[in-house]
Design a protein around this motif. Structure first.
Motif, mmCIF file in Angstrom:
data_model
loop_
_atom_site.group_PDB
_atom_site.id
_atom_site.type_symbol
_atom_site.label_atom_id
_atom_site.label_comp_id
_atom_site.label_asym_id
_atom_site.label_seq_id
_atom_site.Cartn_x
_atom_site.Cartn_y
_atom_site.Cartn_z
ATOM 1 N N TYR A 164 0.828 -1.204 0.000
ATOM 2 C CA TYR A 164 0.000 0.000 0.000
ATOM 3 C C TYR A 164 0.867 1.260 0.000
ATOM 4 C CZ TYR A 164 -3.955 -3.047 0.998
ATOM 5 O OH TYR A 164 -4.918 -4.024 0.913
ATOM 6 N N ASN A 165 2.008 1.172 0.651
ATOM 7 C CA ASN A 165 2.891 2.331 0.701
ATOM 8 C C ASN A 165 3.494 2.636 -0.666
ATOM 9 O OD1 ASN A 165 3.616 4.349 2.492
ATOM 10 N ND2 ASN A 165 5.628 3.466 2.874
ATOM 11 N N GLU A 166 3.636 1.604 -1.498
ATOM 12 C CA GLU A 166 4.068 1.852 -2.878
ATOM 13 C C GLU A 166 3.039 2.716 -3.592
ATOM 14 O OE1 GLU A 166 5.657 -1.438 -5.211
ATOM 15 O OE2 GLU A 166 5.881 -2.603 -3.366
ATOM 16 N N ALA A 167 1.757 2.426 -3.376
ATOM 17 C CA ALA A 167 0.698 3.256 -3.962
ATOM 18 C C ALA A 167 0.774 4.680 -3.419
ATOM 19 C CB ALA A 167 -0.669 2.639 -3.685
ATOM 20 N N ASN A 168 1.040 4.799 -2.111
ATOM 21 C CA ASN A 168 1.179 6.127 -1.516
ATOM 22 C C ASN A 168 2.315 6.913 -2.162
ATOM 23 O OD1 ASN A 168 -0.856 5.420 0.263
ATOM 24 N ND2 ASN A 168 0.531 4.938 1.957
ATOM 25 N N ALA A 169 3.439 6.217 -2.435
ATOM 26 C CA ALA A 169 4.594 6.884 -3.037
ATOM 27 C C ALA A 169 4.294 7.356 -4.449
ATOM 28 C CB ALA A 169 5.806 5.949 -3.038
ATOM 29 N N MET A 170 3.457 6.615 -5.182
ATOM 30 C CA MET A 170 3.090 7.051 -6.525
ATOM 31 C C MET A 170 2.214 8.311 -6.474
ATOM 32 S SD MET A 170 4.723 4.907 -8.362
ATOM 33 C CE MET A 170 5.879 4.633 -6.998
ATOM 34 N N ALA A 171 1.580 8.538 -5.328
ATOM 35 C CA ALA A 171 0.769 9.745 -5.160
ATOM 36 C C ALA A 171 1.558 10.888 -4.522
ATOM 37 C CB ALA A 171 -0.461 9.438 -4.303
ATOM 38 N N LEU A 172 2.397 10.561 -3.533
ATOM 39 C CA LEU A 172 3.017 11.583 -2.687
ATOM 40 C C LEU A 172 4.522 11.730 -2.878
ATOM 41 C CD1 LEU A 172 1.020 10.601 0.511
ATOM 42 C CD2 LEU A 172 0.669 12.671 -0.854
ATOM 43 N N GLY A 173 5.131 10.835 -3.631
ATOM 44 C CA GLY A 173 6.559 10.929 -3.913
ATOM 45 C C GLY A 173 7.432 10.295 -2.842
ATOM 46 N N LYS A 174 7.436 10.887 -1.647
ATOM 47 C CA LYS A 174 8.190 10.351 -0.515
ATOM 48 C C LYS A 174 7.215 10.153 0.634
ATOM 49 C CE LYS A 174 11.215 13.673 -0.124
ATOM 50 N NZ LYS A 174 12.418 14.433 0.340
ATOM 51 N N THR A 175 7.063 8.928 1.075
ATOM 52 C CA THR A 175 6.063 8.650 2.099
ATOM 53 C C THR A 175 6.571 7.605 3.071
ATOM 54 O OG1 THR A 175 3.748 7.971 2.430
ATOM 55 C CG2 THR A 175 4.961 6.877 0.680
ATOM 56 N N TYR A 176 5.895 7.514 4.214
ATOM 57 C CA TYR A 176 6.203 6.420 5.139
ATOM 58 C C TYR A 176 4.942 6.055 5.909
ATOM 59 C CZ TYR A 176 6.551 9.688 9.177
ATOM 60 O OH TYR A 176 6.312 10.614 10.166
ATOM 61 N N CYS A 177 4.874 4.797 6.300
ATOM 62 C CA CYS A 177 3.821 4.339 7.199
ATOM 63 C C CYS A 177 4.486 3.819 8.467
ATOM 64 C CB CYS A 177 2.937 3.272 6.547
ATOM 65 S SG CYS A 177 3.789 1.768 6.035
ATOM 66 N N PHE A 178 3.737 3.820 9.553
ATOM 67 C CA PHE A 178 4.335 3.475 10.848
ATOM 68 C C PHE A 178 3.232 2.858 11.705
ATOM 69 C CE2 PHE A 178 7.674 5.357 13.978
ATOM 70 C CZ PHE A 178 7.825 4.118 14.558
ATOM 71 N N GLY A 179 3.325 1.571 11.938
ATOM 72 C CA GLY A 179 2.285 0.939 12.722
ATOM 73 C C GLY A 179 2.593 -0.494 13.071
ATOM 74 N N PRO A 180 1.639 -1.189 13.696
ATOM 75 C CA PRO A 180 1.853 -2.585 14.087
ATOM 76 C C PRO A 180 1.766 -3.518 12.894
ATOM 77 C CG PRO A 180 -0.372 -1.901 14.625
ATOM 78 C CD PRO A 180 0.314 -0.682 14.097
ATOM 79 N N THR A 181 2.570 -4.553 12.926
ATOM 80 C CA THR A 181 2.539 -5.611 11.914
ATOM 81 C C THR A 181 2.537 -6.950 12.630
ATOM 82 O OG1 THR A 181 4.956 -5.466 11.732
ATOM 83 C CG2 THR A 181 3.668 -4.278 10.094
ATOM 84 N N PHE A 182 2.094 -7.990 11.916
ATOM 85 C CA PHE A 182 1.833 -9.275 12.553
ATOM 86 C C PHE A 182 2.421 -10.403 11.711
ATOM 87 C CE2 PHE A 182 -1.389 -6.129 13.305
ATOM 88 C CZ PHE A 182 -1.601 -6.158 14.662
ATOM 89 N N ARG A 183 3.158 -11.291 12.354
ATOM 90 C CA ARG A 183 3.736 -12.448 11.663
ATOM 91 C C ARG A 183 3.419 -13.708 12.468
ATOM 92 N NH1 ARG A 183 7.959 -10.425 8.133
ATOM 93 N NH2 ARG A 183 7.093 -8.435 7.423
ATOM 94 N N ALA A 184 2.718 -14.633 11.836
ATOM 95 C CA ALA A 184 2.348 -15.881 12.514
ATOM 96 C C ALA A 184 3.466 -16.915 12.371
ATOM 97 C CB ALA A 184 1.042 -16.422 11.942
#
Length: 432
Positions: free
Chosen positions: A190-210
């Motif tokens: 999803y952040n790749e999509a954000n970068a195509m809109a905003l150029g330089k972007t970052y996301c910051f949140g929880p992630t989960f690995r089973a």
């Protein structure tokens, strides 16, 4: 009633009477004096109470205060070079807000499982507070780093319809009546999509690995910061990763030395974290591991022991780039010079802490990406939106993910990542 002060600001009140609102961390007595260690969430301070200053009745009451009793204390701030933090309080009175009876975590030694079952109370200790303050500083430094460089925070979904890096490590979630969603492994797609809109972007949140892993480096729920940059290459991503880590370490050394001292961290090992970092290819890494006597072969991914041995050869983080494409995710761009290699990078922290960053240049060719999705037996319909990014103005782009808990564990010098997050989620731990 004297003005309320926080312990972290106590130096501003030298020679003045103040009110502290907090909890009794510990207590000892010596004849006609009680020494109360009080904490208020911002720090710890010693309060010296004598019978002459507070009267016989309060003095006797102080002798029976129990650990973690909530109290409000008044007294005069006094500089004392021998005191931890450089100040102590000469007490003039106190009131009990709420008594604590039979507090389960005493100054004696407790086993890890016992403490983890009482994690909600364990975080009151000086050591755990120090770790969580360093964690705060790391997160603050990360946000400042990207915000000051023109990146836009654009957070990504926690519920996702498909896998980012394979289905075997996903947590499925019932999404209303007849739909299964998954807890995100990464915000990258999803952040790749954000970068195509905003150029330089970052996301910051929880992630989960089973992942059914019980190593000291693994959590099933952890926090990750993931920058993504349009028109960026692998080299750009490596440069950005180096400067991020250098900036974060410098910030903690500048702002959190008392906490590092509380953790008995050898800060000389952090002082060397300066760019440029060493960069070696996967092939060179294999040769180094073979030279160290490890039974590794070209083509496999690195395990924890491999990362420990490899990173131990450097005094700062090392970047290992261009792994075999077969061991990396479907979205990695192949190296035009050697198509069986991926334009990817892992950053390994020194002192045996292993991978703290993973990323690289993304595959921007529509036809090849579609083939990769099919090769990995992923459902094409779930990735149509992702393929759109290659249909409509595709450009080279790159980014990475940095695990906050692993970085905190390394900077603090902790043995296990479970202490780096307030309430860790592990293979066999979902409580408290």
């Amino acid at each position: 009633m004297p003005p309320v002060a926080y312990i972290q600001d106590i130096a501003q009140f030298d020679g003045q009477d103040v009110t502290l609102r907090g909890w009794l961390h510990n207590r000892r007595s010596s004849g006609k004096i009680h020494f109360l260690i009080v904490r208020d969430g911002t720090g710890f301070i010693q309060v010296v109470m004598s019978k002459a200053d507070i009267g016989e009745q309060l003095f006797a009451r102080a002798d029976h205060l129990t650990q973690e009793t909530a109290i409000v204390v008044t007294g005069r701030v006094r500089a004392d070079a021998r005191a931890k933090g450089g100040f102590e309080l000469t007490g003039s009175g106190f009131t009990v807000v709420s008594e604590s009876v039979d507090y389960p975590i005493t100054p004696k030694e407790h086993g890890v499982d016992y403490l983890m079952d009482r994690r909600h109370l364990w975080i009151r200790s000086q050591r755990q507070q120090a770790v969580l303050r360093v964690r705060h500083e790391v997160i603050d430094a990360v946000r400042d780093f990207f915000n000051n460089r023109g990146f836009i925070l654009a957070d990504t979904p926690i519920f996702t319809p498909s896998a980012c890096e394979g289905t075997t490590t996903l947590f499925p979630v019932q999404y209303f009546e007849d739909t299964t969603a998954y807890l995100t492994q990464s915000g990258q797609l999803y952040n790749e999509a954000n970068a195509m809109a905003l150029g330089k972007t970052y996301c910051f949140g929880p992630t989960f690995r089973a992942e059914k892993s019980k190593t000291r480096r693994h959590l099933t729920e952890f926090w990750m910061v993931e920058p993504e940059v349009a028109y960026a290459t692998l080299d750009d991503a490596m440069d950005l990763a180096e400067h991020l880590v250098e900036s974060v370490v410098a910030r903690v050394l500048d702002k959190r030395r008392p906490e590092l001292a509380q953790l008995e961290r050898d800060t000389s090992k952090l002082e060397t974290v300066r760019t440029p970092f060493p960069r070696i290819s996967y092939t060179e890494a294999i040769e180094r591991l073979k030279g160290a006597g490890l039974p590794v072969e070209w083509g496999g991914d690195f395990g924890g022991t491999d990362e420990t041995v490899l990173s131990g050869q450097f005094d700062r983080p090392v970047l290992v780039h261009r792994y075999p494409a077969a061991v990396k995710a479907f979205y990695m761009k192949p190296d035009p010079q050697q198509l069986d290699l991926a334009l990817c990078v892992d950053m390994l922290a020194p002192e045996g802490y292993g991978e703290i960053i993973g990323g690289g240049q993304r595959l921007d060719d529509y036809d090849l990406l579609l083939q990769r999705i099919k090769d990995h037996q992923l459902p094409q319909e779930a990735f149509e939106w992702y393929l759109d990014l290659r249909r409509y103005g595709s450009v080279p782009h790159a980014g990475f993910g940095m695990g906050i808990e692993r970085v905190v564990g390394w900077i603090c010098g902790l043995e296990h990542v479970r202490e780096t997050i307030p309430y860790p989620r592990l293979l066999y731990r979902l409580y408290p």
